[in-house]
Design a protein around this motif. Structure first.
Motif, PDB file in Angstrom:
ATOM      1  N   LEU A  47       0.816  -1.206   0.000  1.00  0.00           N
ATOM      2  CA  LEU A  47       0.000   0.000   0.000  1.00  0.00           C
ATOM      3  C   LEU A  47       0.851   1.257   0.000  1.00  0.00           C
ATOM      4  O   LEU A  47       0.509   2.257  -0.632  1.00  0.00           O
ATOM      5  N   TYR A  48       1.971   1.225   0.699  1.00  0.00           N
ATOM      6  CA  TYR A  48       2.777   2.423   0.892  1.00  0.00           C
ATOM      7  C   TYR A  48       3.633   2.780  -0.326  1.00  0.00           C
ATOM      8  O   TYR A  48       4.229   3.861  -0.347  1.00  0.00           O
ATOM      9  N   ASP A  49       3.698   1.900  -1.318  1.00  0.00           N
ATOM     10  CA  ASP A  49       4.510   2.192  -2.510  1.00  0.00           C
ATOM     11  C   ASP A  49       3.631   2.888  -3.549  1.00  0.00           C
ATOM     12  O   ASP A  49       3.334   2.342  -4.616  1.00  0.00           O
ATOM     13  N   MET A 285       7.316   8.444   6.623  1.00  0.00           N
ATOM     14  CA  MET A 285       6.697   8.659   5.323  1.00  0.00           C
ATOM     15  C   MET A 285       5.189   8.433   5.295  1.00  0.00           C
ATOM     16  O   MET A 285       4.525   8.821   4.332  1.00  0.00           O
ATOM     17  N   THR A 286       4.616   7.812   6.324  1.00  0.00           N
ATOM     18  CA  THR A 286       3.187   7.505   6.266  1.00  0.00           C
ATOM     19  C   THR A 286       2.328   8.747   6.055  1.00  0.00           C
ATOM     20  O   THR A 286       1.438   8.736   5.189  1.00  0.00           O
ATOM     21  N   PRO A 287       2.531   9.861   6.791  1.00  0.00           N
ATOM     22  CA  PRO A 287       1.700  11.043   6.519  1.00  0.00           C
ATOM     23  C   PRO A 287       1.879  11.587   5.110  1.00  0.00           C
ATOM     24  O   PRO A 287       0.923  12.092   4.506  1.00  0.00           O
ATOM     25  N   VAL A 288       3.101  11.504   4.584  1.00  0.00           N
ATOM     26  CA  VAL A 288       3.349  11.975   3.217  1.00  0.00           C
ATOM     27  C   VAL A 288       2.600  11.108   2.216  1.00  0.00           C
ATOM     28  O   VAL A 288       1.939  11.609   1.294  1.00  0.00           O
ATOM     29  N   ILE A 289       2.663   9.794   2.390  1.00  0.00           N
ATOM     30  CA  ILE A 289       2.043   8.873   1.432  1.00  0.00           C
ATOM     31  C   ILE A 289       0.530   8.964   1.480  1.00  0.00           C
ATOM     32  O   ILE A 289      -0.138   8.998   0.430  1.00  0.00           O
ATOM     33  N   PHE A 290      -0.051   9.022   2.674  1.00  0.00           N
ATOM     34  CA  PHE A 290      -1.502   9.182   2.758  1.00  0.00           C
ATOM     35  C   PHE A 290      -1.939  10.518   2.151  1.00  0.00           C
ATOM     36  O   PHE A 290      -3.016  10.624   1.558  1.00  0.00           O
ATOM     37  N   ARG A 312      -8.423  14.622   6.210  1.00  0.00           N
ATOM     38  CA  ARG A 312      -8.277  15.495   7.379  1.00  0.00           C
ATOM     39  C   ARG A 312      -6.815  15.579   7.819  1.00  0.00           C
ATOM     40  O   ARG A 312      -6.317  16.659   8.176  1.00  0.00           O
ATOM     41  N   LEU A 313      -6.121  14.445   7.785  1.00  0.00           N
ATOM     42  CA  LEU A 313      -4.703  14.446   8.155  1.00  0.00           C
ATOM     43  C   LEU A 313      -3.884  15.304   7.195  1.00  0.00           C
ATOM     44  O   LEU A 313      -2.935  15.980   7.618  1.00  0.00           O
ATOM     45  N   SER A 314      -4.246  15.284   5.924  1.00  0.00           N
ATOM     46  CA  SER A 314      -3.538  16.117   4.948  1.00  0.00           C
ATOM     47  C   SER A 314      -3.676  17.586   5.300  1.00  0.00           C
ATOM     48  O   SER A 314      -2.705  18.358   5.235  1.00  0.00           O
ATOM     49  N   PHE A 331       9.740  14.133   1.396  1.00  0.00           N
ATOM     50  CA  PHE A 331      10.323  13.222   2.380  1.00  0.00           C
ATOM     51  C   PHE A 331      10.177  13.851   3.750  1.00  0.00           C
ATOM     52  O   PHE A 331      10.398  15.064   3.912  1.00  0.00           O
ATOM     53  N   PHE A 332       9.807  13.039   4.727  1.00  0.00           N
ATOM     54  CA  PHE A 332       9.588  13.518   6.089  1.00  0.00           C
ATOM     55  C   PHE A 332      10.336  12.591   7.031  1.00  0.00           C
ATOM     56  O   PHE A 332      10.295  11.363   6.880  1.00  0.00           O
ATOM     57  N   ALA A 333      11.041  13.168   8.007  1.00  0.00           N
ATOM     58  CA  ALA A 333      11.854  12.356   8.916  1.00  0.00           C
ATOM     59  C   ALA A 333      12.068  13.110  10.210  1.00  0.00           C
ATOM     60  O   ALA A 333      11.896  14.326  10.283  1.00  0.00           O
TER      61      ALA A 333
END
Length: 356
Positions: A47-49, A285-290, A312-314, A331-333
Motif C-alpha cells: 500500500l505504501y509504494d 513517510m506515512t503522513p506523506v504517502i496518505f 483530514r490528516l492532509s 520526504f519527512f523524517a
C-alpha cells in the motif's frame, strides 16, 4: 579498472536504504565500465509504494550510494535511465571511469554506518552547523523545513499518532505489517528485525500474536484498544523526543521518474550527512504517502472512512507546514542524537542481488 573493483563498489552500494528493507534492485556487471541496475517497485502488493515512487526514491538513494562508494576507488560515475513505460521495472546504466584527481567523498565511511533509529532520541536541539549541513546536503532543487520547538514536535507527534491509526486499521496495509517484521530477531537480511522496530518485548509478543490474522487485529482494535500501545511507542514518544522533524520539499513538482530519482539522491545525502554529524534519523513517510493518496483523490481502502481520515490528516499536515494542498511534500523524517541502535536491518549478500 576491473570487474572485481566494480563488485567492491556494489558490495558497499547494496547498503542503500529502501522502504521496509525491500532492496528493489538487482545488479548486472556488463563490462569493466558499466553496471546495469534492474530496478523494480512493489506497488502491486504494498500500500505504501504509491505509484512506485517510494521505490523510485530508493533507486535514487542507491545511485548516490554507488557514486560515493566509487569515489573510494578513484572512480567517477554517470547514470542514465535506459528503460521507458510506467517504470514498474526501470533500468539504470551506471558508467564508471578512473579519475586520478578523485578525492574520496567525506560520506564514504557513512555508507554502512547509516541506519534507522526508531526509538526516542534526545531532545537536545540541532546546532546551527548541523542544521545548515542538512540543508546544504539537499541541494538547490529542494528546501528543508524544520519543526524543532516543543510545540511543533508535539503537533507533529499528534499528526503521527492519528496517521498511525489509519495505518493500523487499514485492511490493505495489514499484509505489509504482517510480513515485514522478522520476529525475535536482532538482525534481518530482508525485513525489519523485531528488536529494531522500537517496541518493548511485551508489546512485540502481543503484536506477533495479534498479527497472525486480520480478524484478531480487528477484534483488538475494536474492543481492546489494540492500536494504543504501538502508537505510543512507535509514534507519540518518538515524535516528541527528537531534535527536530524535517520536511524535504521539491521546489518544482515531480513529473517523471528522473525527478523521483533526484529526490532519492537528496534523501541519501541528507541521511548520510546526519550520520557524518553524529546524528540519527528515522523516515516518517506515512503522513506523506496518505497525503499523496488524498490530494490525488485516490481511495486506497475498501473502508471509505479511512480516505476521509487521510483528507483530514492532509489538512493538519499542511497547517503544520504552512502549506497549501497544491504544495509538494517529498520526504519527512525526524532527526536527533541517540545511542547507536543495537539492532538493524542487514542486506542480502551481493551474490543474491546479482542478476541471474
Amino acid at each position: 579498472m576491473t570487474r572485481d573493483m566494480l563488485s567492491s563498489v556494489l558490495d558497499l552500494a547494496r547498503w542503500a536504504p529502501s522502504g521496509d528493507n525491500t532492496q528493489p534492485w538487482r545488479f548486472e556487471i556488463v563490462d569493466e565500465h558499466l553496471i546495469r541496475v534492474h530496478g523494480f517497485d512493489t506497488r502491486d502488493h504494498v500500500l505504501y509504494d504509491y505509484d512506485g515512487h517510494p521505490s523510485h526514491i530508493a533507486h535514487g538513494a542507491l545511485l548516490e550510494t554507488m557514486r560515493i562508494a566509487a569515489s573510494g576507488f578513484g572512480l567517477t560515475t554517470s547514470w542514465s535511465i535506459s528503460s521507458g513505460g510506467e517504470h514498474r521495472s526501470p533500468v539504470y546504466d551506471v558508467r564508471f571511469a578512473p579519475d586520478a584527481t578523485m578525492v574520496r567523498d567525506p560520506l564514504f565511511d557513512c555508507i554502512e554506518a547509516r541506519t534507522v533509529q526508531r526509538r526516542p532520541m534526545k531532545a537536545a536541539p540541532l546546532t546551527g552547523v548541523q542544521r545548515q549541513a542538512l540543508i546544504d546536503a539537499a541541494g538547490g532543487d529542494f528546501s528543508v523545513q524544520f519543526f524543532e520547538s516543543w510545540r511543533d514536535r508535539g503537533r507533529v507527534a499528534r499528526l503521527l499518532w492519528n496517521s498511525a491509526k489509519v495505518r493500523l486499521t487499514c485492511p490493505e496495509a495489514y499484509p505489509v505489517h504482517r510480513d515485514v517484521i522478522e520476529w525475535r530477531a536482532r538482525y534481518s537480511k530482508d525485513r525489519i528485525p523485531e528488536q529494531a522496530v522500537g517496541v518493548n518485548p511485551a508489546t512485540a509478543r502481543l503484536m506477533q500474536w495479534v498479527m497472525q490474522s486480520w480478524g484478531r487485529v480487528q477484534f483488538f482494535n475494536r474492543y481492546l484498544l489494540g492500536t494504543v500501545a504501538p502508537r505510543i511507542e512507535l509514534d507519540l514518544l518518538p515524535g516528541v523526543f527528537c531534535a527536530a522533524h524535517m520536511l524535504v520539499r521539491p521546489k518544482r513538482p515531480p513529473t517523471g521518474l528522473a525527478d523521483w530519482i533526484q529526490l532519492g539522491i537528496a534523501v541519501q545525502r541528507i541521511w548520510m550527512t546526519a550520520t557524518h554529524l553524529g546524528l540519527h534519523l528515522q523516515p516518517q513517510m506515512t503522513p506523506v504517502i496518505f497525503r499523496w493518496y488524498a490530494r490525488a483523490g485516490r481511495h486506497f481502502s475498501r473502508d471509505p472512512a479511512l480516505f476521509e481520515q487521510a483528507l483530514r490528516l492532509s489538512g493538519d499536515f499542511e497547517q503544520i507546514a504552512e502549506a497549501t494542498p497544491r504544495d509538494d511534500f517529498g520526504f519527512f523524517a525526524r532527526v536527533g542524537v541517540s545511542p547507536q541502535p543495537r539492532s538493524r536491518s542487514l542486506r542480502h549478500d551481493l551474490a543474491a542481488l546479482m542478476k541471474g
